[in-house]
Structures are given as C-alpha cells and as structure tokens.
Design an enzyme around this catalytic site. Structure first.
Site, mmCIF file in Angstrom:
data_model
loop_
_atom_site.group_PDB
_atom_site.id
_atom_site.type_symbol
_atom_site.label_atom_id
_atom_site.label_comp_id
_atom_site.label_asym_id
_atom_site.label_seq_id
_atom_site.Cartn_x
_atom_site.Cartn_y
_atom_site.Cartn_z
ATOM 1 N N ASP A 1 0.849 -1.185 -0.034
ATOM 2 C CA ASP A 1 -0.002 0.103 0.018
ATOM 3 C C ASP A 1 0.926 1.381 0.032
ATOM 4 O O ASP A 1 1.765 1.293 0.914
ATOM 5 C CB ASP A 1 -0.774 0.090 1.309
ATOM 6 C CG ASP A 1 -2.337 -0.211 0.986
ATOM 7 O OD1 ASP A 1 -2.630 0.005 -0.072
ATOM 8 O OD2 ASP A 1 -3.080 -0.350 1.981
ATOM 9 N N LYS B 1 -0.398 -0.675 -4.384
ATOM 10 C CA LYS B 1 -1.772 -0.219 -4.260
ATOM 11 C C LYS B 1 -2.096 1.118 -3.820
ATOM 12 O O LYS B 1 -1.280 1.689 -2.943
ATOM 13 C CB LYS B 1 -2.670 -0.976 -3.247
ATOM 14 C CG LYS B 1 -4.173 -0.851 -3.105
ATOM 15 C CD LYS B 1 -5.052 -1.873 -2.677
ATOM 16 C CE LYS B 1 -4.901 -1.853 -1.024
ATOM 17 N NZ LYS B 1 -5.416 -0.684 -0.558
ATOM 18 N N GLU C 1 -14.009 -1.581 -1.674
ATOM 19 C CA GLU C 1 -14.330 -1.659 -0.410
ATOM 20 C C GLU C 1 -15.981 -0.988 0.091
ATOM 21 O O GLU C 1 -16.225 0.048 -0.291
ATOM 22 C CB GLU C 1 -13.394 -1.039 0.400
ATOM 23 C CG GLU C 1 -13.498 -0.884 1.820
ATOM 24 C CD GLU C 1 -12.084 -0.754 2.739
ATOM 25 O OE1 GLU C 1 -11.125 -0.719 2.187
ATOM 26 O OE2 GLU C 1 -12.570 -0.652 3.919
HETATM 27 O O1 KIV Z 1 -5.012 -1.399 4.273
HETATM 28 C C1 KIV Z 1 -5.614 -2.742 3.902
HETATM 29 O O2 KIV Z 1 -5.381 -3.727 4.559
HETATM 30 C C2 KIV Z 1 -6.466 -2.459 2.589
HETATM 31 C C3 KIV Z 1 -7.450 -3.740 2.653
HETATM 32 C C4 KIV Z 1 -8.483 -3.783 3.684
HETATM 33 C C5 KIV Z 1 -7.972 -3.629 1.173
HETATM 34 O O3 KIV Z 1 -6.683 -1.619 1.929
#
Ligand code: KIV
Length: 278
Positions: A88, A118, A186
């Site tokens: 992320d 992501k 989400e």
């Molecule tokens: O940060 C995270 O774990 C996420 C998932 C819940 C999709 O973005």
C-alpha cells in the site's frame, strides 16, 4: 487453475488473467511468519496500510509512513515465495502529483522487492495510475470506501448507494483505462459491485462488496480474531486467536504466580546426569 497453485511466483499479469476464471484470494500480512502462512494458500499477500491500526495501534491509516510500509513490506517479501506481495502507498506519498507518486512507488518496490503497489482513488487518481503503469509500476487500485479519506467521507461508510452508484462506476472505468491490473472495491453495495465486475476486464477484489466480485480480500488480523477493537459487518471470523492468546497468557501468569512454571523440565540442572555405560 489459481495463480497460487502454479510453481512460479505470481505477477500482475497472472492476476489479470484470472478475470472470469478462478477467484482471486487475497489476505493482508505484515510480518514474515504470517506472510508464510498466507503464501501457502493465497494468490496475493497485501501489505495493507491497515497495519497502522492493527499492528501499531493508530486510530486510522492516516499516520502510516513510507518507513513503516518499507519495514513491513521487507518482512512480508521474505515470507512470500509464491503469492504476489502488493504494498500500500501510505497517505501523503502519492496524492500531490504523478512524479511524487512515481518517486515513492519506485522506492517501495526497490526497497522491499514487491512487484506492485496499491493506491486509493478513482477518477482523480487516473492520471497518476497511468503515469505509474507507463513507467513499470503495476498498480492495484482501491475505490469505494477509501479509508485514507475517512475525514472527507465522514466515517467508514458504504459508498455507492443511490446517486453515488454512477460515480463509483466512473471511478472503476477510469482506473481500468489508466492501466490498473485489478481494483479493490471496499464497502460497495453488492448489486453495484456485481455490475462493476461485469463491466470491467480487470479483476475486482471485494471487501464488504458481496460474493460477485472476482476475488476477495480481508485483513488477516480481523479474520483470525486477533484485532478485536471493532468488527466490521463484512468480516467473517475463521478463528478466535485473540481469545486463545488471552487464555494462554492468563494461564502463564497464574503459573508464574503459583511458582508452577518453570517446571523441572524447563530448567538446566547444575550437574549433568552421568551417561549410562554402554
Ligand atoms: O489496508 C488494507 O489492509 C486494505 C485492505 C483492507 C483492502 O487496504
């Protein structure tokens, strides 16, 4: 065949090729031992910025830093031999402009070894996603409830009911056209998530978006019952490890107070017993 049953490590094109084929199985992980467990069964291991809340006790994902993502990303990459690690991008590391996003995405990839990132956002992030994908950064997009925007959204709400539905569809189409290899939906109403899934050629990965997405993701600490501060409706608990851990720690504390631990078998004798003659 699912990407995780193939012998070679999973890469973004493998996930894209699963569209309309086998469900994409995703869980988060933040440490090497949990990444190993996830690796054995999943296609993607997501180093989510949820780690700020479930590992570091932050009130939201807003305080998560690049350094935190790199540290946990490295740990996960060490444990994931087959499943694809996705890291992320933390709040503040990509929103300014595409060049800032490229600088930080390439740092996440180079310093962790993960092959993809992501980021949150739809239409307003499309230019950035196109910039990254054109320069060798595979992007998993994330639309619907985007937790980094909790303060503008006014809470962790369902996104896409009523007039919001068309906007969500535009977000989905925009991230696909920009080159994202998959998109997380989400807290999106299930009928709308199904429509988005039908309309796109990239896999949709649902979390609180119903069963008609191309894949599913959960936060591993939620589904194992380790994170119990709150429990979203979309979480199914597959284990109660928090309760087991609580019982184990209580038993240890009672043993120590009763001087029942350590027992002789856990201690080292002053003199080793003589070996029996042969
Ligand atoms: O940060 C995270 O774990 C996420 C998932 C819940 C999709 O973005």
């Amino acid at each position: 065949m699912s990407a995780s049953t193939s012998l070679k490590p999973v890469l973004p094109p493998d996930i894209k090729a699963m569209k309309g084929n086998t469900p994409v199985v995703v869980l988060t992980a933040y440490t090497t031992p949990v990444a190993r467990l996830v690796d054995a069964h999943c296609d993607v291991v997501l180093v989510g910025d949820s780690l700020g809340m479930v590992i570091h006790g932050l009130p939201s994902t807003i305080g998560v830093t690049m350094e935190m993502m790199i540290l946990h990303g490295r740990a996960v990459v060490r444990g994931a031999k087959k499943a694809m690690p996705v890291i992320d991008m933390p709040f503040g590391s990509y929103e300014e402009n595409p060049a800032q996003a490229f600088r930080n995405a390439s740092r996440l990839m180079a310093e962790t070894g993960a092959p993809a990132v992501k980021l949150e956002g739809g239409v307003h992030m499309a230019e950035t996603i196109a910039f990254l994908t054109a320069r060798g950064v595979p992007v998993m997009a994330h639309i619907g409830l985007t937790p980094q925007a909790v303060n503008t959204l006014g809470g962790y709400k369902v996104v896409g009911r009523g007039e919001e539905a068309e906007k969500l569809m535009e977000d989905a189409r925009a991230v696909e056209a920009a080159g994202a290899f998959s998109v997380v939906l989400e807290k999106v109403p299930e009928g709308l998530a199904a429509r988005v899934t039908q309309a796109l050629t990239i896999p949709t990965i649902g979390i609180g978006a119903g069963v008609r997405c191309d894949g599913q993701v959960l936060v591993v600490d939620d589904m194992l019952g380790l994170f119990t501060d709150f429990r979203p409706k979309f979480v199914k608990r597959y284990a109660e490890l928090g309760r087991s851990a609580d019982e184990a720690i209580a038993a240890y504390a009672a043993d120590v107070r009763a001087r029942a631990f350590p027992a002789p078998e856990h201690a080292f004798p002053d003199v080793l017993p003589a070996k029996a003659p042969k």
